[in-house]
Design a protein around this motif. Structure first.
Motif, PDB file in Angstrom:
ATOM      1  N   ASN A  24       0.837  -1.188   0.000  1.00  6.71           N
ATOM      2  CA  ASN A  24       0.000   0.000   0.000  1.00  6.71           C
ATOM      3  C   ASN A  24       0.877   1.244   0.000  1.00  6.71           C
ATOM      4  O   ASN A  24       1.688   1.442   0.895  1.00  6.71           O
TER       5      ASN A  24
ATOM      6  N   LEU B  25      -0.464   4.397  -0.159  1.00 12.03           N
ATOM      7  CA  LEU B  25      -1.238   5.533   0.314  1.00 12.03           C
ATOM      8  C   LEU B  25      -0.658   6.055   1.629  1.00 12.03           C
ATOM      9  O   LEU B  25       0.052   5.325   2.334  1.00 12.03           O
ATOM     10  N   PRO B  26      -0.955   7.306   1.985  1.00 11.69           N
ATOM     11  CA  PRO B  26      -0.348   7.879   3.205  1.00 11.69           C
ATOM     12  C   PRO B  26      -0.827   7.241   4.500  1.00 11.69           C
ATOM     13  O   PRO B  26      -0.217   7.438   5.540  1.00 11.69           O
ATOM     14  N   ILE B  27      -1.919   6.477   4.451  1.00 11.36           N
ATOM     15  CA  ILE B  27      -2.423   5.754   5.612  1.00 11.36           C
ATOM     16  C   ILE B  27      -2.383   4.267   5.303  1.00 11.36           C
ATOM     17  O   ILE B  27      -2.860   3.824   4.257  1.00 11.36           O
TER      18      ILE B  27
ATOM     19  N   ARG C  78       0.022   6.156  10.041  1.00 11.42           N
ATOM     20  CA  ARG C  78       0.668   6.868   8.938  1.00 11.42           C
ATOM     21  C   ARG C  78       1.645   5.928   8.202  1.00 11.42           C
ATOM     22  O   ARG C  78       2.243   5.042   8.798  1.00 11.42           O
ATOM     23  N   ASN C  79       1.784   6.176   6.904  1.00 17.18           N
ATOM     24  CA  ASN C  79       2.533   5.273   6.041  1.00 17.18           C
ATOM     25  C   ASN C  79       3.469   6.085   5.145  1.00 17.18           C
ATOM     26  O   ASN C  79       3.245   6.217   3.944  1.00 17.18           O
ATOM     27  N   PRO C  80       4.539   6.654   5.710  1.00 20.98           N
ATOM     28  CA  PRO C  80       5.409   7.538   4.920  1.00 20.98           C
ATOM     29  C   PRO C  80       6.269   6.778   3.918  1.00 20.98           C
ATOM     30  O   PRO C  80       6.588   5.601   4.104  1.00 20.98           O
ATOM     31  N   GLU C  81       6.636   7.467   2.862  1.00 17.77           N
ATOM     32  CA  GLU C  81       7.599   6.913   1.920  1.00 17.77           C
ATOM     33  C   GLU C  81       8.997   7.024   2.522  1.00 17.77           C
ATOM     34  O   GLU C  81       9.300   7.969   3.250  1.00 17.77           O
ATOM     35  N   ARG C  82       9.847   6.064   2.231  1.00 19.15           N
ATOM     36  CA  ARG C  82      11.224   6.072   2.705  1.00 19.15           C
ATOM     37  C   ARG C  82      12.160   5.835   1.522  1.00 19.15           C
ATOM     38  O   ARG C  82      12.000   4.851   0.789  1.00 19.15           O
TER      39      ARG C  82
ATOM     40  N   VAL D 214       6.367   5.224  13.725  1.00 18.97           N
ATOM     41  CA  VAL D 214       5.703   4.624  12.564  1.00 18.97           C
ATOM     42  C   VAL D 214       5.695   3.114  12.753  1.00 18.97           C
ATOM     43  O   VAL D 214       6.721   2.503  13.067  1.00 18.97           O
TER      44      VAL D 214
END
Length: 218
Positions: free
Chosen positions: A12, A14-16, A58-62, A104
């Motif tokens: 996923n 998406l940001p969440i 929250r699901n940040p990009e890394r 996170v």
């Protein structure tokens, strides 16, 4: 490489995190209901719950750092709470990382690897202050092995949490370093490392999944 790409596409972006959609959705529904009814206190409380769930899931990009191919990255966010030497024949070191609600919760693959063991144990979500928690709390154990037969074990054990440990990987599949493979909200992660490993973490260090370096295979 093809297998790794397929697994990453299932993640996923998406940001969440998808595991949090129902929590956010229900709390938004209550917020809308209390707004219509004009119940100010409950409206404020439900809005605070929405914000809390948005933060927790929250699901940040890394961006993947440019480390050596033999590197192992941290699979979780949190604080290094212990580094132990083991007398086990298979693993020589154990690194323990505490992930709390402020961190996170997304789990990320520590290395390019095959998943030679994925074992989930359903159980309780007791505080780790409880003497039986380590034996009864829900946990997931995953063994990662790279193309050179270097192997590590990652054990995720949930504490008092909204949800259990959720993983979206299967045994005998491959995964790319830094790829998302699940979520754990409020838990402890133990990383078991072999003797041919050079550790880079220090006790008390605040670490970030897929950015902080655990160390290298020698």
């Amino acid at each position: 490489m093809q297998k790794w790409s397929k697994i990453q596409m299932r993640n996923n972006l998406l940001p969440i995190a998808k595991e949090g959609w129902s929590y956010v959705g229900y709390s938004l529904g209550f917020f809308a209901l209390f707004s219509i009814l004009g119940w100010g206190i409950l409206q404020f409380f439900s809005f605070a719950v929405v914000v809390f769930f948005l933060f927790v899931f929250r699901n940040p990009e890394r961006e993947l750092p440019n480390f050596d191919a033999k590197s192992v990255l941290c699979p979780v966010d949190g604080e290094v709470i212990s580094i132990d030497t083991l007398t086990d024949n298979e693993y020589a070191y154990k690194v323990s990382i505490d992930t709390t609600y402020k961190d996170v919760g997304i789990l990320r693959a520590p290395m390019n690897a095959s998943l030679i063991c994925v074992n989930k144990k359903h159980g309780t979500r007791l505080s780790l202050d409880n003497p039986i928690a380590l034996q009864t709390n829900e946990n997931v154990s995953i063994v990662f092995q790279d193309s050179n037969a270097n192997k590590i074990k990652v054990l995720h054990t949930v504490k008092q949490s909204l949800c259990g440990v959720i993983v979206d990987v299967e045994q005998d599949k491959s995964i790319a370093q830094s790829a998302r493979y699940g979520i754990m909200v409020n838990g402890i992660t133990h990383i078991y490392l072999p003797l041919n490993f050079r550790l880079s973490l220090i006790l008390g260090e605040e670490i970030t999944a897929s950015k902080s370096l655990v160390g290298y295979f020698s």
